[in-house]
Write a protein that holds these residues in place. Structure first.
Motif, PDB file in Angstrom:
ATOM      1  N   GLU A 169       0.826  -1.209   0.000  1.00  0.00           N
ATOM      2  CA  GLU A 169       0.000   0.000   0.000  1.00  0.00           C
ATOM      3  C   GLU A 169       0.861   1.260   0.000  1.00  0.00           C
ATOM      4  O   GLU A 169       0.590   2.202  -0.746  1.00  0.00           O
ATOM      5  N   GLN A 173       0.795   3.714  -3.191  1.00  0.00           N
ATOM      6  CA  GLN A 173       0.345   5.087  -2.963  1.00  0.00           C
ATOM      7  C   GLN A 173       1.435   6.093  -3.337  1.00  0.00           C
ATOM      8  O   GLN A 173       1.150   7.150  -3.903  1.00  0.00           O
ATOM      9  N   PRO A 186      -6.728   4.304   0.534  1.00  0.00           N
ATOM     10  CA  PRO A 186      -6.318   3.474   1.672  1.00  0.00           C
ATOM     11  C   PRO A 186      -7.212   2.257   1.858  1.00  0.00           C
ATOM     12  O   PRO A 186      -8.435   2.362   1.764  1.00  0.00           O
ATOM     13  N   TYR A 189      -4.791   0.854   5.939  1.00  0.00           N
ATOM     14  CA  TYR A 189      -4.839   1.885   6.971  1.00  0.00           C
ATOM     15  C   TYR A 189      -6.065   2.773   6.790  1.00  0.00           C
ATOM     16  O   TYR A 189      -6.599   2.882   5.690  1.00  0.00           O
ATOM     17  N   LYS A 191      -6.246   5.945   6.814  1.00  0.00           N
ATOM     18  CA  LYS A 191      -5.935   7.132   6.034  1.00  0.00           C
ATOM     19  C   LYS A 191      -4.723   6.845   5.166  1.00  0.00           C
ATOM     20  O   LYS A 191      -4.023   5.844   5.354  1.00  0.00           O
ATOM     21  N   GLN A 192      -4.478   7.734   4.200  1.00  0.00           N
ATOM     22  CA  GLN A 192      -3.305   7.595   3.345  1.00  0.00           C
ATOM     23  C   GLN A 192      -2.047   7.525   4.197  1.00  0.00           C
ATOM     24  O   GLN A 192      -1.862   8.313   5.127  1.00  0.00           O
TER      25      GLN A 192
END
Length: 340
Positions: A169, A173, A186, A189, A191-192
């Motif tokens: 991730e 991202q 996301p 998690y 959030k980002q």
């Protein structure tokens, strides 16, 4: 003579490291098995210069095996660890399942190796949380000298502590930030994580702390000293491997920063890198693949009586998990399961 060793969860990040470290440290192995879930059946993993094919955990017979290093989640551990233990195989478990069981020793060999003899109650030994392991290695020798009253710690924990999906991730991202239309929402998690920090690890508890923060409190008390007061804020950061901690310690007695530096230089498992100049400290990138827990930024805290600040960094897949498990196996072999 050596031991018959099973690595359960051999295809995961921690399982891979367990196999690597067993080979690196030349742990006395007569026979070794790599075990994983059925979906990984037949996957090949490395053990030194050997290649092992993974076996199915559901069908694996632990009878005749001496030590099993478990690197699977708590749910699977709950099912299979008792089976291994009942078959006479000592389980060294990396999950949180048994850490708070009074009949299961929670071990960091540099800190409380003597407690390993308690394994015989259930044939199980627990490995602590990654953030706790590196912390108590640094606290122990200082506690022996000046007795710690209170610890305030903020952690900066890498995504590998969550697993392979979290690593992917962060990577995806990060790439997506530079390619319009390829942004990655996301999933692992809330959030980002790329170019961000998240002050939330594990679930929230009623008092507003997270379970990760609670773990650090409970485990430090069990491993080191129940009288130590500890408060933690645990933060996930966009780093692939390596946990860092900013630690403030209040002692019962005064201890000078130079003495702290000298004590830690002589302490097992610790490397002090502490120059008051640009780059005179260790960061997570530099600790990857290392056995040591690194301590930097040692300095007096003049705002409280008998206060000291530390910066602690360690490879969470190694000292925080796989290395500590192998060290426990070494102590177990030396003190309790001697062969030959």
């Amino acid at each position: 003579m050596g031991y018959n060793v099973v690595v359960v969860g051999a295809t995961g990040n921690v399982g891979h490291e367990m196999l690597n470290i067993l080979a690196e440290r030349e742990f006395p192995v007569d026979k070794i098995a790599a075990v994983a879930s059925r979906r990984s059946l037949g996957t090949e993993v490395s053990f030194g210069d050997k290649t092992l094919k993974t076996q199915d955990l559901e069908q694996f017979d632990f009878k005749g095996w001496d030590i099993a290093l478990f690197a699977i989640g708590s749910d699977a551990t709950k099912e299979y660890a008792p089976k291994a233990a009942a078959a006479g195989c000592v389980v060294i478990d990396n999950s949180s399942l048994y850490r708070y069981d009074p009949d299961v020793p929670l071990i960091v060999p540099e800190v409380n190796a003597d407690a390993v003899v308690g394994y015989s109650k259930k044939n199980i030994i627990a490995n602590p949380n990654c953030s706790t392991a590196q912390l108590v290695v640094a606290l122990k020798p200082l506690h022996d000298r000046a007795k710690i009253k209170r610890v305030v710690v903020a952690t900066y924990q890498s995504v590998s502590g969550t697993g392979k999906e979290a690593i992917d991730e962060l990577w995806n991202q990060t790439k997506g930030m530079y390619v319009p239309g390829q942004e990655v929402a996301p999933k692992v998690y809330p959030k980002q994580i790329a170019f961000n920090v998240i002050p939330h690890i594990d679930v929230f508890l009623d008092d507003g702390s997270t379970k990760e923060e609670w773990k650090m409190v409970a485990e430090t008390k069990k491993i080191l000293d129940k009288s130590i007061k500890l408060t933690a804020t645990c933060v996930r950061v966009p780093v692939f491997v390596g946990h860092s901690e900013a630690v403030n310690i209040e002692f019962e007695d005064f201890i000078d920063e130079e003495e702290v530096r000298d004590i830690l230089r002589e302490a097992p498992g610790i490397l002090v890198v502490d120059k008051r100049e640009a780059g005179g400290y260790i960061t997570p990138v530099e600790c990857v693949g290392e056995y040591a827990t690194f301590v930097s930024r040692i300095r007096q805290d003049s705002t409280i009586d008998n206060g000291v600040n530390l910066w602690i960094v360690s490879d969470n897949l190694r000292k925080g998990a796989a290395l500590n498990a192998v060290q426990i196996a070494e102590v177990l072999g030396q003190r309790c399961l001697k062969k030959g």
